[in-house]
Design an enzyme around this catalytic site. Structure first.
Site, PDB file in Angstrom:
ATOM      1  CE1 TYR A 167      -2.789  -3.180   0.379  1.00 31.34           C
ATOM      2  CE2 TYR A 167      -4.405  -1.701   1.388  1.00 31.34           C
ATOM      3  CZ  TYR A 167      -4.168  -2.988   0.767  1.00 31.34           C
ATOM      4  OH  TYR A 167      -5.352  -3.981   0.751  1.00 31.34           O
ATOM      5  CE  LYS A 214       1.523 -18.217  -0.721  1.00 30.64           C
ATOM      6  NZ  LYS A 214       0.564 -19.314  -0.646  1.00 30.64           N
ATOM      7  CG  ASP A 268      -2.109 -20.130   1.243  1.00 34.61           C
ATOM      8  OD1 ASP A 268      -1.518 -20.001   2.418  1.00 34.61           O
ATOM      9  OD2 ASP A 268      -1.527 -20.512   0.223  1.00 34.61           O
ATOM     10  CG  ASP A 317      -7.761  -4.353   2.680  1.00 32.53           C
ATOM     11  OD1 ASP A 317      -8.785  -4.190   3.312  1.00 32.53           O
ATOM     12  OD2 ASP A 317      -7.457  -3.765   1.806  1.00 32.53           O
ATOM     13  CG  ASP A 362     -13.445  -6.519   3.689  1.00 29.54           C
ATOM     14  OD1 ASP A 362     -13.130  -5.847   4.637  1.00 29.54           O
ATOM     15  OD2 ASP A 362     -14.218  -6.349   2.729  1.00 29.54           O
TER      16      ASP A 362
HETATM   17 MN    MN Z   1     -10.722  -2.963   3.470  1.00 34.00          MN
END
Ligand code: MN
Ligand code: NAD
Length: 367
Positions: free
Chosen positions: A138, A205, A238, A262, A266
């Site tokens: 980001y 990862k 994962d 992020d 969700d």
């Molecule tokens: Mn988000």
């Protein structure tokens, strides 16, 4: 009377709708507990961009710097403002600008809220995701190249598809040792304070991302050694995503880099009944912290009084706790839990027929 200065950025879409209810609840809590929020509202976001060409004024961060906290709804007007502008120039600019490195998203399903699993009970699930919020993919580092550009030639030699492409884009993540360390220490400190399992799970990862996640893993091992009383484990992100569904009761504190956090949060929002129930906060040690629900501006339901304000209200409770009003925060959280358990006044995402304002009013009445 105790006073706190709060910068309010309602934003776009359902942002202003849920923030209005959050503020009603917080000010009612203030009346009951003897404090006052002195709020100043800033009309920034994508609507502001359409009028002014910017999502916030050039001196926006300076304006916000003197506040005790920032309370933000959501930004985004997809279709009207390019998607890469709103979140980047407002939400990320504030997180990065004030070094709000710890994005904390509790996952504590409320009995009565939609719960998608049948093999565990909602009360068995209680964990927190700590997402690093200032680094990773980001940071906005990357570029786009066409065949004539010298950079294109360098990259094109790597893969046949690169060489025969009209254009290449790359997006780079940065992971710093100090950035990993501080968010991991934050996660371990949080695990120490929490009642319960005292376990920190790191999302990684390294099998595919051998630079950034390798550094992440090395720092995690060092930090874990500083906290012998806390169990530390790593999981590939994962596999962790799968376990959020198959064994959510096993998690206590999860620490993750920005992108993984992020996406994981969700996913974990589904465990608490959807984005309408999931609160969040971004903590800084050097500037104001920002309290914002993880959900976006929800254009599909905006302007219809259908948005669930619970996420924004629980986010407001996190802000009260941060301001030192822990008693008021706990009372707001209990009022929300009681309302959800009762199941009478819920918005459509939770199977009810109540409006955003009716939910806010019911919580105010219960305080
Ligand atoms: Mn988000
Ligand atoms: P979203 O969170 O806005 O919506 C996803 C789904 O969840 C939608 O079906 C929506 O109706 C539902 N939903 C979200 N919040 C809800 C609530 N409080 N009550 C009931 N239902 C709710 O995500 P999206 O559709 O990916 O993004 C929409 C816009 O928001 C985009 O412009 C995006 O960039 C922006 N966005 C902003 C933020 C932020 O401001 N921090 C975060 C995420 C997305």
């Amino acid at each position: 009377m105790r006073e706190y200065r709060v910068a309010v950025i309602p934003g776009d879409g359902i942002g202003p709708e849920v923030v209005a209810e959050g503020l009603r609840v917080l000010s009612a809590a203030g009346e009951r507990f003897g404090f006052r929020l002195r709020c100043e509202t800033f009309p920034w976001g994508c609507g502001y961009y359409l009028q002014t060409g910017r999502v916030m004024p050039a001196d926006g961060l300076e304006t916000l710097a003197s506040f005790d906290a920032i309370y933000l709804g959501a930004v985004g007007l997809p279709g009207q403002v390019p998607e890469e502008i709103g979140v980047r120039d407002l939400v990320l600019a504030i997180r990065f600008g004030f070094d709000q490195f710890a994005n904390v998203r509790p996952v504590k399903p409320l009995p009565g809220a939609p719960f998608p699993l049948s093999h565990v009970r909602p009360e068995e699930v209680d964990f927190v995701v700590v997402r690093e919020a200032t680094e990773c993919l980001y940071v906005g580092l990357g570029g786009r190249y066409r065949p004539g550009d010298p950079e294109f030639q360098v990259v094109a030699s790597l893969r046949p598809t690169f060489a025969r492409s009209r254009e290449l884009a790359y997006q780079t993540g940065i992971y710093s040792e100090a950035g990993c360390r501080r968010v991991m220490e934050f996660a371990f400190d949080l695990a120490r304070r929490r009642a319960g399992q005292k376990r920190v799970a790191s999302a990684t990862k390294t099998n595919a991302l051998g630079f950034g996640m390798k550094l992440w893993d090395e720092v995690f091992a060092e930090v874990a050694a500083q906290y012998p009383d806390i169990e530390a484990e790593w999981q590939n992100v994962d596999a962790m995503a799968m376990r959020f569904v198959t064994q959510p009761e096993r998690f206590d504190v999860v620490v993750a880099a920005n992108l993984f956090g992020d996406i994981l949060t969700d996913l974990s929002a589904a465990l608490v009944g959807g984005l309408g129930f999931a609160p969040g906060a971004n903590y800084s040690r050097t500037g104001p912290s920002m309290f914002e629900p993880p959900h976006g501006s929800a254009p599909d339901i905006a302007g219809r009084g259908m948005a669930n304000p619970v996420a924004a209200i629980l986010t407001g409770a996190m802000m009260l706790r941060h301001l030192g009003e822990g008693g008021a925060a706990a009372t707001v959280e209990q009022a929300v839990a009681d309302l959800v358990a009762e199941g009478r006044v819920l918005t459509p995402d939770a199977g009810g027929t109540a409006t955003t304002a009716e939910v806010g009013a019911a919580i105010v009445a219960a305080l």
